[in-house]
Design a protein around this motif. Structure first.
Motif, PDB file in Angstrom:
ATOM      1  N   TYR A 159      40.641  50.934  27.946  1.00 18.13           N
ATOM      2  CA  TYR A 159      41.972  50.982  28.537  1.00 18.13           C
ATOM      3  C   TYR A 159      43.002  50.481  27.532  1.00 18.13           C
ATOM      4  CZ  TYR A 159      41.506  45.925  29.326  1.00 18.13           C
ATOM      5  OH  TYR A 159      41.338  44.570  29.156  1.00 18.13           O
ATOM      6  N   VAL A 160      44.262  50.862  27.776  1.00 15.31           N
ATOM      7  CA  VAL A 160      45.391  50.389  26.982  1.00 15.31           C
ATOM      8  C   VAL A 160      46.435  49.839  27.945  1.00 15.31           C
ATOM      9  CG1 VAL A 160      47.278  51.024  25.442  1.00 15.31           C
ATOM     10  CG2 VAL A 160      45.005  52.015  25.103  1.00 15.31           C
ATOM     11  N   SER A 161      46.910  48.627  27.685  1.00 12.74           N
ATOM     12  CA  SER A 161      47.998  48.045  28.461  1.00 12.74           C
ATOM     13  C   SER A 161      49.322  48.574  27.905  1.00 12.74           C
ATOM     14  CB  SER A 161      47.951  46.520  28.370  1.00 12.74           C
ATOM     15  OG  SER A 161      49.074  45.946  29.009  1.00 12.74           O
ATOM     16  N   PHE A 162      50.070  49.298  28.736  1.00 10.89           N
ATOM     17  CA  PHE A 162      51.314  49.890  28.252  1.00 10.89           C
ATOM     18  C   PHE A 162      52.560  49.257  28.850  1.00 10.89           C
ATOM     19  CE2 PHE A 162      50.640  52.245  32.154  1.00 10.89           C
ATOM     20  CZ  PHE A 162      51.924  52.473  32.641  1.00 10.89           C
ATOM     21  N   ALA A 163      52.409  48.418  29.859  1.00 15.33           N
ATOM     22  CA  ALA A 163      53.563  47.737  30.466  1.00 15.33           C
ATOM     23  C   ALA A 163      53.118  46.384  30.989  1.00 15.33           C
ATOM     24  CB  ALA A 163      54.163  48.573  31.593  1.00 15.33           C
ATOM     25  N   LEU A 197      50.311  47.057  33.585  1.00 17.43           N
ATOM     26  CA  LEU A 197      49.923  48.407  33.947  1.00 17.43           C
ATOM     27  C   LEU A 197      49.110  48.996  32.809  1.00 17.43           C
ATOM     28  CD1 LEU A 197      53.274  49.722  35.498  1.00 17.43           C
ATOM     29  CD2 LEU A 197      51.309  48.723  36.677  1.00 17.43           C
ATOM     30  N   LEU A 198      48.064  49.710  33.183  1.00 20.50           N
ATOM     31  CA  LEU A 198      47.093  50.193  32.210  1.00 20.50           C
ATOM     32  C   LEU A 198      46.949  51.703  32.295  1.00 20.50           C
ATOM     33  CD1 LEU A 198      44.250  47.671  33.138  1.00 20.50           C
ATOM     34  CD2 LEU A 198      46.058  47.306  31.446  1.00 20.50           C
ATOM     35  N   ILE A 199      46.620  52.303  31.160  1.00 22.72           N
ATOM     36  CA  ILE A 199      46.091  53.657  31.135  1.00 22.72           C
ATOM     37  C   ILE A 199      44.609  53.520  30.837  1.00 22.72           C
ATOM     38  CG2 ILE A 199      46.089  55.881  29.954  1.00 22.72           C
ATOM     39  CD1 ILE A 199      49.066  55.546  29.477  1.00 22.72           C
ATOM     40  N   THR A 200      43.773  53.990  31.768  1.00 25.41           N
ATOM     41  CA  THR A 200      42.336  53.806  31.664  1.00 25.41           C
ATOM     42  C   THR A 200      41.626  55.138  31.488  1.00 25.41           C
ATOM     43  OG1 THR A 200      41.992  53.950  34.054  1.00 25.41           O
ATOM     44  CG2 THR A 200      42.475  51.773  33.140  1.00 25.41           C
ATOM     45  N   HIS A 201      40.484  55.067  30.845  1.00 25.10           N
ATOM     46  CA  HIS A 201      39.639  56.243  30.638  1.00 25.10           C
ATOM     47  C   HIS A 201      38.231  55.839  31.062  1.00 25.10           C
ATOM     48  CE1 HIS A 201      38.229  59.661  27.699  1.00 25.10           C
ATOM     49  NE2 HIS A 201      37.641  59.726  28.883  1.00 25.10           N
ATOM     50  N   GLY A 202      37.820  56.300  32.233  1.00 27.16           N
ATOM     51  CA  GLY A 202      36.532  55.889  32.766  1.00 27.16           C
ATOM     52  C   GLY A 202      36.696  54.758  33.752  1.00 27.16           C
ATOM     53  N   HIS A 203      35.599  54.100  34.084  1.00 28.26           N
ATOM     54  CA  HIS A 203      35.587  53.061  35.116  1.00 28.26           C
ATOM     55  C   HIS A 203      35.909  51.704  34.495  1.00 28.26           C
ATOM     56  CE1 HIS A 203      34.656  51.001  38.794  1.00 28.26           C
ATOM     57  NE2 HIS A 203      33.797  50.214  38.161  1.00 28.26           N
ATOM     58  N   ILE A 204      37.036  51.144  34.898  1.00 31.91           N
ATOM     59  CA  ILE A 204      37.476  49.853  34.383  1.00 31.91           C
ATOM     60  C   ILE A 204      37.882  48.961  35.538  1.00 31.91           C
ATOM     61  CG2 ILE A 204      39.243  48.688  32.990  1.00 31.91           C
ATOM     62  CD1 ILE A 204      37.436  50.258  31.232  1.00 31.91           C
ATOM     63  N   PRO A 206      40.495  46.468  36.090  1.00 31.07           N
ATOM     64  CA  PRO A 206      41.664  46.134  35.275  1.00 31.07           C
ATOM     65  C   PRO A 206      42.034  44.657  35.236  1.00 31.07           C
ATOM     66  CG  PRO A 206      42.318  47.180  37.335  1.00 31.07           C
ATOM     67  CD  PRO A 206      40.828  47.301  37.245  1.00 31.07           C
ATOM     68  N   VAL A 207      41.624  43.890  36.242  1.00 33.74           N
ATOM     69  CA  VAL A 207      42.024  42.487  36.230  1.00 33.74           C
ATOM     70  C   VAL A 207      41.223  41.703  35.214  1.00 33.74           C
ATOM     71  CG1 VAL A 207      42.167  40.388  37.586  1.00 33.74           C
ATOM     72  CG2 VAL A 207      42.840  42.559  38.609  1.00 33.74           C
ATOM     73  N   CYS A 208      39.902  41.917  35.207  1.00 30.80           N
ATOM     74  CA  CYS A 208      39.053  41.145  34.296  1.00 30.80           C
ATOM     75  C   CYS A 208      38.726  41.886  33.020  1.00 30.80           C
ATOM     76  CB  CYS A 208      37.760  40.739  34.992  1.00 30.80           C
ATOM     77  SG  CYS A 208      36.727  42.136  35.481  1.00 30.80           S
ATOM     78  N   GLY A 209      38.920  43.216  33.021  1.00 35.16           N
ATOM     79  CA  GLY A 209      38.654  43.997  31.829  1.00 35.16           C
ATOM     80  C   GLY A 209      37.206  44.445  31.703  1.00 35.16           C
ATOM     81  N   ASP A 210      36.380  44.174  32.737  1.00 38.63           N
ATOM     82  CA  ASP A 210      34.984  44.575  32.660  1.00 38.63           C
ATOM     83  C   ASP A 210      34.855  46.087  32.830  1.00 38.63           C
ATOM     84  OD1 ASP A 210      34.207  41.995  32.399  1.00 38.63           O
ATOM     85  OD2 ASP A 210      33.762  41.684  34.526  1.00 38.63           O
ATOM     86  N   ILE A 211      33.885  46.650  32.165  1.00 38.53           N
ATOM     87  CA  ILE A 211      33.586  48.083  32.298  1.00 38.53           C
ATOM     88  C   ILE A 211      32.521  48.279  33.357  1.00 38.53           C
ATOM     89  CG2 ILE A 211      32.672  50.093  31.048  1.00 38.53           C
ATOM     90  CD1 ILE A 211      33.823  48.887  28.506  1.00 38.53           C
TER      91      ILE A 211
END
Length: 211
Positions: A159-163, A197-204, A206-211
């Motif tokens: 994922y990438v944090s964009f905001a 806010l994140l742009i994710t690719h696959g199952h993420i 988002p709070v903890c960053g675990d895949i």
């Protein structure tokens, strides 16, 4: 220098390299902060064109960044940035807004940044790697829409944090739903974390960053 736009229109301007509508920054060493605040109005129909020597262009509507030691800040809480373009025979980035080095882009209120292009592809707000929009208040208005292009999209299960939310701002799904991914091929999606806010690719997660 500080420029505040409460209404009106900035349109049909041309620049070779940077920010044909508004350039927020300075080429001078030890320059003070350059600031552009937009609370209303329209920035539209502006184009960075390039030429035979300058083959990469930035920020058809607004360029925010600094080539010197000063900072550059673009704060928008209302208005529209639409129908701007950046063109370059090698590359073009940020048809609507380009956020460059030492640049900060702060966002709140009813805002439309859409229908901007680079070299005939959708490209509204361009964010280089390690750059994020700062959300300083709730994003309101039924017509609000902000397209985002990342320099590097996330790889599989990344994922990438964009905001990111400013201090004291609580992000909601309403804020998240204002954004859309330019030229999305449906492999990525928008996700809301606790303060970003994140742009994710696959199952993420988002709070903890675990895949």
């Amino acid at each position: 220098a500080v420029f505040t736009m409460h209404g009106g229109e900035i349109s049909e301007n041309r620049a070779i390299l940077y920010g044909s509508g508004v350039y927020v920054g300075s080429f001078y060493v030890n320059a003070a902060t350059a600031a552009f605040t937009m609370t209303g109005g329209t920035i539209s129909g502006n184009t960075t064109t390039g030429n035979s020597k300058i083959t990469t262009t930035y920020g058809g509507g607004v360029y925010v960044g600094n080539d010197s030691s000063g900072d550059a800040v673009f704060t928008i809480s209302g208005g529209e940035i639409t129908g701007n373009t950046a063109t370059g025979s090698t590359a073009a980035n940020g048809g609507g807004v380009y956020v460059g080095g030492r640049g900060a882009f702060r966002l709140s209120g009813p805002v439309e940044i859409k229908d901007n292009q680079t070299n005939n592809a959708d490209n509204n707000v361009y964010l280089p790697d390690n750059t994020a929009i700062q959300i300083i208040g709730g994003l309101t208005g039924s017509a609000s829409a902000v397209g985002v292009t990342l320099q590097t999209m996330p790889g599989a299960d990344q994922y990438v944090s964009f905001a990111k939310a400013a201090s004291g701002v609580a992000l909601t799904d309403t804020d998240k739903n204002v954004f859309f991914i330019d030229n999305d091929d449906s492999t990525c999606k928008l996700t809301r974390g606790s303060n970003e806010l994140l742009i994710t690719h696959g199952h993420i997660h988002p709070v903890c960053g675990d895949i």
